[in-house]
Design a protein around this motif. Structure first.
Motif, PDB file in Angstrom:
ATOM      1  N   GLY B  85      45.441  32.044  34.306  1.00 36.85           N
ATOM      2  CA  GLY B  85      44.791  32.376  33.038  1.00 36.85           C
ATOM      3  C   GLY B  85      44.341  33.834  33.009  1.00 36.85           C
ATOM      4  O   GLY B  85      44.713  34.617  33.885  1.00 36.85           O
ATOM      5  N   TYR B  86      43.542  34.164  32.004  1.00 37.59           N
ATOM      6  CA  TYR B  86      42.985  35.514  31.950  1.00 37.59           C
ATOM      7  C   TYR B  86      42.064  35.764  33.134  1.00 37.59           C
ATOM      8  O   TYR B  86      41.589  34.818  33.789  1.00 37.59           O
ATOM      9  N   GLY B  87      41.790  37.034  33.405  1.00 42.79           N
ATOM     10  CA  GLY B  87      41.048  37.403  34.603  1.00 42.79           C
ATOM     11  C   GLY B  87      39.537  37.406  34.478  1.00 42.79           C
ATOM     12  O   GLY B  87      38.854  37.646  35.473  1.00 42.79           O
ATOM     13  N   PHE B  88      39.012  37.146  33.292  1.00 42.41           N
ATOM     14  CA  PHE B  88      37.561  37.290  33.101  1.00 42.41           C
ATOM     15  C   PHE B  88      36.773  36.336  33.996  1.00 42.41           C
ATOM     16  O   PHE B  88      35.951  36.762  34.807  1.00 42.41           O
ATOM     17  N   ALA B  89      37.026  35.023  33.837  1.00 38.78           N
ATOM     18  CA  ALA B  89      36.285  34.041  34.633  1.00 38.78           C
ATOM     19  C   ALA B  89      36.587  34.191  36.125  1.00 38.78           C
ATOM     20  O   ALA B  89      35.664  34.174  36.949  1.00 38.78           O
ATOM     21  N   PRO B  90      37.846  34.388  36.521  1.00 41.87           N
ATOM     22  CA  PRO B  90      38.129  34.543  37.957  1.00 41.87           C
ATOM     23  C   PRO B  90      37.464  35.779  38.571  1.00 41.87           C
ATOM     24  O   PRO B  90      36.955  35.717  39.688  1.00 41.87           O
ATOM     25  N   ALA B  91      37.461  36.896  37.847  1.00 45.01           N
ATOM     26  CA  ALA B  91      36.848  38.111  38.417  1.00 45.01           C
ATOM     27  C   ALA B  91      35.333  37.952  38.519  1.00 45.01           C
ATOM     28  O   ALA B  91      34.718  38.431  39.469  1.00 45.01           O
ATOM     29  N   GLN B  92      34.739  37.249  37.547  1.00 47.42           N
ATOM     30  CA  GLN B  92      33.298  36.954  37.647  1.00 47.42           C
ATOM     31  C   GLN B  92      33.005  36.086  38.857  1.00 47.42           C
ATOM     32  O   GLN B  92      32.097  36.362  39.637  1.00 47.42           O
ATOM     33  N   LEU B  93      33.802  35.026  38.992  1.00 46.49           N
ATOM     34  CA  LEU B  93      33.604  34.121  40.127  1.00 46.49           C
ATOM     35  C   LEU B  93      33.801  34.881  41.440  1.00 46.49           C
ATOM     36  O   LEU B  93      33.044  34.696  42.404  1.00 46.49           O
ATOM     37  N   ALA B  94      34.802  35.751  41.465  1.00 38.24           N
ATOM     38  CA  ALA B  94      35.081  36.508  42.689  1.00 38.24           C
ATOM     39  C   ALA B  94      33.923  37.440  43.016  1.00 38.24           C
ATOM     40  O   ALA B  94      33.491  37.531  44.176  1.00 38.24           O
ATOM     41  N   MET B  95      33.404  38.155  42.017  1.00 40.88           N
ATOM     42  CA  MET B  95      32.301  39.068  42.335  1.00 40.88           C
ATOM     43  C   MET B  95      31.052  38.286  42.697  1.00 40.88           C
ATOM     44  O   MET B  95      30.319  38.669  43.610  1.00 40.88           O
ATOM     45  N   ASP B  96      30.801  37.173  42.029  1.00 39.71           N
ATOM     46  CA  ASP B  96      29.621  36.381  42.382  1.00 39.71           C
ATOM     47  C   ASP B  96      29.751  35.830  43.799  1.00 39.71           C
ATOM     48  O   ASP B  96      28.765  35.754  44.544  1.00 39.71           O
ATOM     49  N   THR B  97      30.959  35.478  44.187  1.00 38.98           N
ATOM     50  CA  THR B  97      31.187  35.030  45.565  1.00 38.98           C
ATOM     51  C   THR B  97      30.996  36.198  46.536  1.00 38.98           C
ATOM     52  O   THR B  97      30.373  36.049  47.592  1.00 38.98           O
ATOM     53  N   ALA B  98      31.512  37.369  46.167  1.00 39.50           N
ATOM     54  CA  ALA B  98      31.341  38.557  47.018  1.00 39.50           C
ATOM     55  C   ALA B  98      29.858  38.883  47.193  1.00 39.50           C
ATOM     56  O   ALA B  98      29.417  39.265  48.283  1.00 39.50           O
ATOM     57  N   ILE B  99      29.080  38.695  46.139  1.00 38.45           N
ATOM     58  CA  ILE B  99      27.635  38.958  46.206  1.00 38.45           C
ATOM     59  C   ILE B  99      26.977  37.996  47.199  1.00 38.45           C
ATOM     60  O   ILE B  99      26.192  38.402  48.060  1.00 38.45           O
TER      61      ILE B  99
END
Lengths: 348, 348
Positions: B85-99
């Motif tokens: 899908g689009y990258g919005f939700a995945p990139a949010q999830l990825a950065m929140d995981t990175a945090i």
């Protein structure tokens, strides 16, 4: 032009640095680092620097026998203290530590504080690639870059380097670049030859874009590459390699402040198999290389080259045929040797 | 020019994307991401994209209700699968995981595979900075950049973004840049107005540097920023965000191949207290900011601005006074809404 073998050049550099006062191990690591740059054709970071290095040592800017050590290791991270000496040994130790950490944790993220010039960044990321890992680094430098909107330099040209390992027997993809539009060397050469420089390379003492090579040289004022883009990356570099590692940054960096420990570095090693298998990574890189090398070439281009490929070929040629050292540089180095009471260049 | 409030714009975008077929949660995250770009004045990544997004959805290039999930967490690293899908939700999830990883391990290094356009990179690194961490990301994009020596595009403009947190109440330093010399938007505008473009922005279909905006637009061929430097960084970006994460790269990326899952991202969060204390880091950043902002200004420059400062001010102004949407864009969006059977723009 005289040619020197790499061992001749390294032994000469080691003698000079030792006579200037560096402890033997540090003279050896610095000499090896300088000659590694000469081998790759990055002569701006080679034995040309010996005059400047000796001046820095004699000016008290460099610890002669620093205690280079890992301050701590914690998870994927570690901190190296350079003890105020040159950056060669500390950056090696840092990358070797990052490699160990990446083998265990998939990533190794290592800061170096209180360091100084480490020569050619390529040397350290190559260590990672030779270990099968992706290498990345950034470092502070003396403040010679004029940020967008300013009239004066504030930040360094803060080189960054990446090495991407490839399937054997291919050498790594290697990108090693400063964040200034051009290196000082190009401006110095134009000034020496009385040629103008293109607008966009440097600034005069009043912060005006200039075509006068001597004026840019006198102001020590370089333009960032890509305008505000390079300017922004150089500011980020001050934070990552300087502030984050506990090293000086901006106007307090490096030789500008004539202090020891004025440079910081940040080095990272990444396991290519962190998210995919090593085989998938290697196959992907080869497919990308094929796309890059088989693309339609621009007019007048006979071969498409990967980042670092020219330097690799230069290294092969120089290992076989020797390193050209100009008469002018040889004369300067002979004078330096005479002053320090060491044997003259063997290649002269 | 009509002005829309951020909620008006977001609700409209959400309705359009939902009517085109995106599942409600994904329509909402994409709409919020587009409007976040409009708020910062990055209109090229705002609701202007809705026409293109709807075409991509209708073209079968986007999974409508993807399963966005963390595939694994291991030490400082994690992998997110975007499910096409689009990258919005995945990139949010990825950065929140990175945090989360950075809070535990000082660094979090998260890949996203099988994703698509994520809008404005600033959105994700800001999440890290708002959590008090340094954020960094890179992403692949469609292949529009002509590597040095080539006549045709092979790599993306592969945006990179950094956010550096500052002491409250200062907003982060925020750098968000593509590796092309300019964005397509600038060339599109010149073409629409019949103006030439400077040499060095783009190439024609034969791979020759061109001043003809329409020719560069037709060839979809952008020059890398800083010549071989931006070219090298874009190649590295293909490896880090593409090959490393197990996503398509180079000519196989993105819309070029009209496939779902054609984009990869790599996101990193770093604890500023990894090597020094948070207080030391914050004090250092403030000292660097002081140096940057108090430097002598170039002629005609009234104020020195940090990376991201203009966008921050735009956001404040637009939150207060609304987001300008041109009559032309409003008309286009109204037509799109009519075709999809959703309510017309509230601001028209």
């Amino acid at each position: 032009m005289p040619h020197a073998t790499a061992p001749e050049l390294r032994e000469f550099a080691e003698r000079v640095l030792g006579a200037a006062g560096l402890a033997p191990a540090h003279a050896a690591s610095a000499a090896a680092g300088l000659v590694a740059a000469n081998l790759r054709g990055v002569d701006s970071h080679g034995v040309l620097r010996l005059t400047q290095y000796v001046a820095s040592i004699e000016g008290g800017e460099i610890e002669l026998d620093p205690d280079v050590r890992v301050v701590f290791r914690r998870g994927s991270t570690a901190l190296v203290d350079a003890g105020g000496g040159y950056g060669f040994a500390p950056a090696q130790l840092a990358m070797d530590t990052a490699i160990e950490l990446a083998r265990e944790h998939a990533i190794g993220f290592v800061g170096v504080r209180g360091s100084h010039h480490f020569g050619m960044g390529a040397s350290y990321v190559l260590r990672a690639a030779e270990a099968g890992l992706i290498g990345w680094l950034t470092t502070t430098s003396q403040p010679v870059v004029v940020p967008t909107g300013s009239a004066v330099p504030v930040v360094g040209n803060n080189p960054i380097a990446y090495a991407i390992p490839r399937q054997a027997p291919h050498p790594p993809i290697l990108l090693d670049m400063a964040l200034s539009e051009v290196a000082f060397g190009k401006i110095r050469l134009a000034a020496a030859e009385g040629r103008p420089i293109p607008l966009g390379w440097g600034f005069d003492a009043q912060g005006r874009p200039t075509t006068d090579a001597s004026a840019a040289l006198a102001a020590e004022a370089l333009a960032p590459t890509g305008g505000h883009k390079g300017s922004g990356l150089a500011i980020v570099g001050e934070v990552l390699a300087g502030v984050l590692t506990g090293s000086p940054f901006g106007l307090a960096s490096h030789a500008h402040a004539h202090r020891s420990g004025g440079v910081g570095h940040l080095l990272t090693a990444i396991d290519p198999a962190v998210f995919v298998t090593r085989e998938e990574f290697e196959a992907g890189v080869e497919e990308l290389v094929t796309q890059l090398k088989s693309a339609t070439r621009a007019e007048g281009v006979s071969e498409l080259l990967l980042p670092g490929e020219i330097e690799r070929r230069t290294e092969e040629a120089r290992r076989a045929g020797g390193i050209p050292v100009s008469d002018e540089l040889t004369t300067k180095l002979a004078a330096l040797a005479a002053r320090l009471g060491v044997e003259p260049p063997a290649w002269a």
